[in-house]
Design an enzyme around this catalytic site. Sequence first.
Site, short mmCIF file in Angstrom:
data_model
loop_
_atom_site.label_atom_id
_atom_site.label_comp_id
_atom_site.label_asym_id
_atom_site.label_seq_id
_atom_site.Cartn_x
_atom_site.Cartn_y
_atom_site.Cartn_z
N SER A 113 45.19 -31.29 -93.17
CA SER A 113 46.07 -30.13 -93.31
C SER A 113 46.85 -30.15 -94.61
O SER A 113 46.27 -30.12 -95.69
CB SER A 113 47.00 -30.04 -92.09
OG SER A 113 47.72 -28.82 -92.12
N HIS A 114 48.17 -30.24 -94.53
CA HIS A 114 49.04 -30.15 -95.71
C HIS A 114 49.28 -31.51 -96.35
O HIS A 114 50.02 -31.59 -97.34
CB HIS A 114 50.38 -29.55 -95.29
CG HIS A 114 51.05 -30.32 -94.18
ND1 HIS A 114 50.53 -30.37 -92.91
CD2 HIS A 114 52.18 -31.06 -94.15
CE1 HIS A 114 51.31 -31.11 -92.15
NE2 HIS A 114 52.32 -31.55 -92.88
N ASP A 277 48.08 -23.91 -97.54
CA ASP A 277 48.02 -25.37 -97.61
C ASP A 277 46.59 -25.87 -97.74
O ASP A 277 45.67 -25.11 -98.03
CB ASP A 277 48.69 -25.98 -96.38
CG ASP A 277 47.91 -25.73 -95.09
OD1 ASP A 277 47.24 -24.69 -95.01
OD2 ASP A 277 47.96 -26.57 -94.18
N ASP A 279 44.17 -26.86 -95.71
CA ASP A 279 43.05 -26.31 -94.94
C ASP A 279 43.23 -24.84 -94.60
O ASP A 279 42.45 -24.28 -93.84
CB ASP A 279 42.84 -27.12 -93.65
CG ASP A 279 43.99 -26.98 -92.66
OD1 ASP A 279 45.12 -26.75 -93.10
OD2 ASP A 279 43.75 -27.14 -91.45
N ASP A 281 45.71 -23.10 -93.04
CA ASP A 281 46.30 -22.60 -91.80
C ASP A 281 47.81 -22.38 -91.89
O ASP A 281 48.41 -21.87 -90.95
CB ASP A 281 45.96 -23.50 -90.61
CG ASP A 281 46.53 -24.91 -90.73
OD1 ASP A 281 47.15 -25.23 -91.76
OD2 ASP A 281 46.33 -25.70 -89.78
N ARG A 282 48.42 -22.73 -93.02
CA ARG A 282 49.87 -22.53 -93.17
C ARG A 282 50.15 -21.52 -94.28
O ARG A 282 49.31 -21.24 -95.11
CB ARG A 282 50.57 -23.85 -93.46
CG ARG A 282 50.39 -24.86 -92.34
CD ARG A 282 51.14 -26.15 -92.62
NE ARG A 282 50.84 -27.13 -91.59
CZ ARG A 282 51.74 -27.92 -91.01
NH1 ARG A 282 53.00 -27.85 -91.36
NH2 ARG A 282 51.38 -28.78 -90.08
N LYS A 376 46.51 -21.43 -86.36
CA LYS A 376 47.38 -20.72 -87.27
C LYS A 376 46.56 -20.31 -88.49
O LYS A 376 45.54 -20.92 -88.79
CB LYS A 376 48.59 -21.56 -87.66
CG LYS A 376 48.32 -23.01 -88.04
CD LYS A 376 49.64 -23.73 -88.26
CE LYS A 376 49.46 -25.23 -88.48
NZ LYS A 376 49.31 -25.97 -87.22
#
Length: 542
Positions: A113-114, A277, A279, A281-282, A376
């Site tokens: 992710s982030h 981010d 991947d 999703d943010r 998300k």
Amino acid sequence: MEIKTIPTTPIDGQKPGTSGLRKKTRVFMEAHYLENFVQSVFDAIGGAEGKTFVVGGDGRYFNAEAIQTILRMAAANGAKHVITGRGGLLSTPAASNLIRKNATDGGLILSASHNPGGVDEDFGLKFNIPNGGPAPESVTNAIFEATCNINRYLTLDTPAIDLETIGETLLGKMTVSVVDPVADYAELMEELFDFTAIREHIANGFEIRFDAMHAITGPYAKAILEDALGAPSGTAINAIPSEDFGGGHPDPNPAWAKDLMNELMSDDGPDFGAASDGDGDRNMILGRNCYVSPSDSLAVLTANAHLAPGYANGLAGVARSMPTSCAVDRVALELGIECFETPTGWKFFGNLLDAGKATLCGEESFGTGSDHVREKDGLWAVLLWLNILASRKCSVSELLLTHWEKYGRNYYSRHDFEALPIADANALMARVSGQLNDLPGKSFAGLEVTKADSFAYEDPVDGSKSSNQGLRIQFSGGARAVFRLSGTGTEGATVRLYVEYLETEPSKLNGDVQLALAPVIEAAHEIADIAKLGRPGPDVIT
């Protein structure tokens, strides 16, 4: 093509958390580490025989090699079909969409992710179930149990297959479909939003800047914002994914997206700014001289979602994670819909979305989404904002102020104390937990505690229960402090302190956030004796 059975033994520490298994990249690269976990996933879901999966990742270091390993293992375990993006690339929401659109048996998503990427940084792998969402605790517990009992894994001894050419390839008896990673996702976005209105708004001079942070959303942003919506070339910056995210930290917040913040916090900056981010999703949302907190973003989107075609019939309900501010609660009350408070972790929204109880959902950690997928979705949030602004024909700051004048403003911030010794983090949480029963009626920094508890959740759909999900302290007047241990890091422990304060006085709606929150911060520090951490202050404030 001979299936190889490789003897192995359990490896400690392979317990997936709310976002799958995350470790340092070099750990995943150790002998048998990735293979043990992948085989445990297949074993935990009743095997891969005859099944179809989506496999893809955010392109971080080791992504390409790991996907080849997963493909060989899926074929050896009897999978019928795997769908992946060109180059093995898929944003997390795009992967969720492919899982749902193709009615697959789930997906393996490679991302941390982030978190930063690189050989000395972070890597991750998670299994998403057939609804497109992260595996619930029943599945992650089964995966962990399988990692504790594994004694072999299955694979093929084959060269790497071509993932750069769109089309189908046979790997053993398994079909590998390489697809355009953007096309299906872009098609879904066009169904949800009024691209014509957004395109006209941009053509009339509305200027956008989108920072992909050298991560996966670069190709998606260029295809949608620039190609489909007509934003000028260069609207999407840092748009080429790199294995180490350009040496940066792909976390879309004011601390890490500094160049974007500097550009927007200027009188001659663009009208609208956003970042996503690692991947995809943010999201972070900005206006000219205006920062939108994720909690405010969820509330504003809930109040205005009906302006987008995909939500024109209204919302079934809305859901927020417990640490997210209560701003959206008052919007839900006004709309006459239910507002659900869940533990942190997107998987907790899945049942609500599947059951039609919620349409929009969000977390304070820069995550927002809806029932269009089960993750998300950063670019989705950006497009919903653009649709609303094109319809309302106002600036971001004007939209926020109008919202606050109607609903009040929840001044809100998150203070992260990162990479703490685990013993120190646990001691802080124990200090707060030990006082919960005695706090109501006491005052700190001029604020009286009205309620204190450890948050527990009972799923309204399946009745499953989750306890110890964070410590809540409610003060009179709508102020609140929440303490929670984070599970997304790979080093030490992170304590997150969330603080909020409800302001309804019209003359005080545009104040300084940290100044408005100062009494709540002081009260929280006193209750938890944060000084014992030996830190001059939080490592990150968002």
